[in-house]
Design a protein around this motif. Structure first.
Motif: not given
Length: 286
Positions: A240-246
């Motif tokens: 939930k801390n943020g999805k990386t681009p990959k």
């Protein structure tokens, strides 16, 4: 029995999950065998990543994704919920994204003459009320019952919830316990007297016999329609801390036409094929 988690290792350095060109997915062994091995390799080839895929179970998949130790966790169960309706503290940090459907099935050795089992019989086998294959129409041999050790594993938790209707269902004392799915499946392949519960997405790829349950065979059409009632979602867990681009890129791939085609071709039920299951699933106790 303890199994070291197997891995499909690409060329990777030791910088962990967040290295830009490495992608690490870990968790549910059934998801790994069923669709992720092909999906992560095709994705990595197309987009220039170095794939790493390892098992270890649904619980590890969810919790390591929450910690950010892996890029994506694979799970065939939802987050654990306590009696107050709160998510387990170790599993609050993830978002679960459904990618397809699986079903829980009863597996036995290929040479076992039994083809069908009633749910009531299954409960008696796993609780100790039935101990011989003779009582199920088979040979006069003791039944060797194989289970996952962790009751919160994907199969352990979901079989208790969906088949035994009690997440605290206690199995008989004389069971053989395994830390992960692969050694459990391998021992059913080896032992003519064995019985276990597995996910069909993995089991159908192996030299095993899958039993009908209450007269219904868990073929793809029966699962997708809900006629075979022991279906369950397949999820990917992301922080939930943020999805990386990959991570965003892999999710777009697996939820898109190519990824959904892989899921279907590898024997699981993709989201379109399982469209009738969503309303049915929402009505089931969690």
């Amino acid at each position: 029995m303890v199994l070291m988690a197997s891995a499909i290792e690409g060329h990777q350095n030791q910088n962990g999950a967040n290295n830009d060109r490495n992608i690490h997915i870990k968790g549910c062994g059934i998801s790994k065998r069923s669709y992720l091995e092909r999906a992560i390799n095709e994705f990595s080839t197309s987009y220039g990543y170095f794939p790493r895929l390892s098992g270890g179970g649904a619980t590890k998949g969810i919790r390591l994704a929450a910690l950010g130790t892996v890029d994506i966790g694979a799970t065939c169960r939802h987050q654990l919920i306590d009696i107050l309706g709160d998510v387990h503290e170790d599993e609050t940090g993830v978002e679960l994204i459904q990618v397809g459907w699986d079903a829980l099935v009863v597996i036995v050795n290929q040479n076992n003459p039994v083809n069908d089992i009633a749910l009531d019989e299954l409960k008696k086998v796993f609780s100790g009320g039935i101990r011989s294959w003779k009582d199920l129409g088979g040979a006069d041999k003791e039944i060797h019952t194989l289970i996952r050790k962790d009751k919160n594993s994907g199969v352990g938790y979901m079989s208790r919830l969906l088949m035994f209707e009690n997440v605290n269902f206690k199995f008989k004392e004389t069971v053989f316990e395994y830390d992960s799915t692969i050694p459990l499946e391998n021992n059913v392949i080896r032992r003519e007297d064995a019985i276990a519960i597995d996910g069909i997405s993995s089991a159908k790829k192996l030299p095993l016999k899958i039993l009908s349950l209450d007269g219904v065979y868990p073929g793809k059409a029966n699962i997708a329609s809900g006629t075979y009632p022991y279906y369950r979602p397949l999820y990917l867990a992301v922080s939930k801390n943020g999805k990386t681009p990959k991570v965003e890129q892999f999710l777009e791939f697996i939820l898109g036409p190519e990824g959904q085609r892989i899921i279907s071709e590898e024997g699981s039920i993709n989201l379109s094929e399982g469209k009738l299951l969503f309303d049915l699933w929402d009505k089931r106790p969690k």
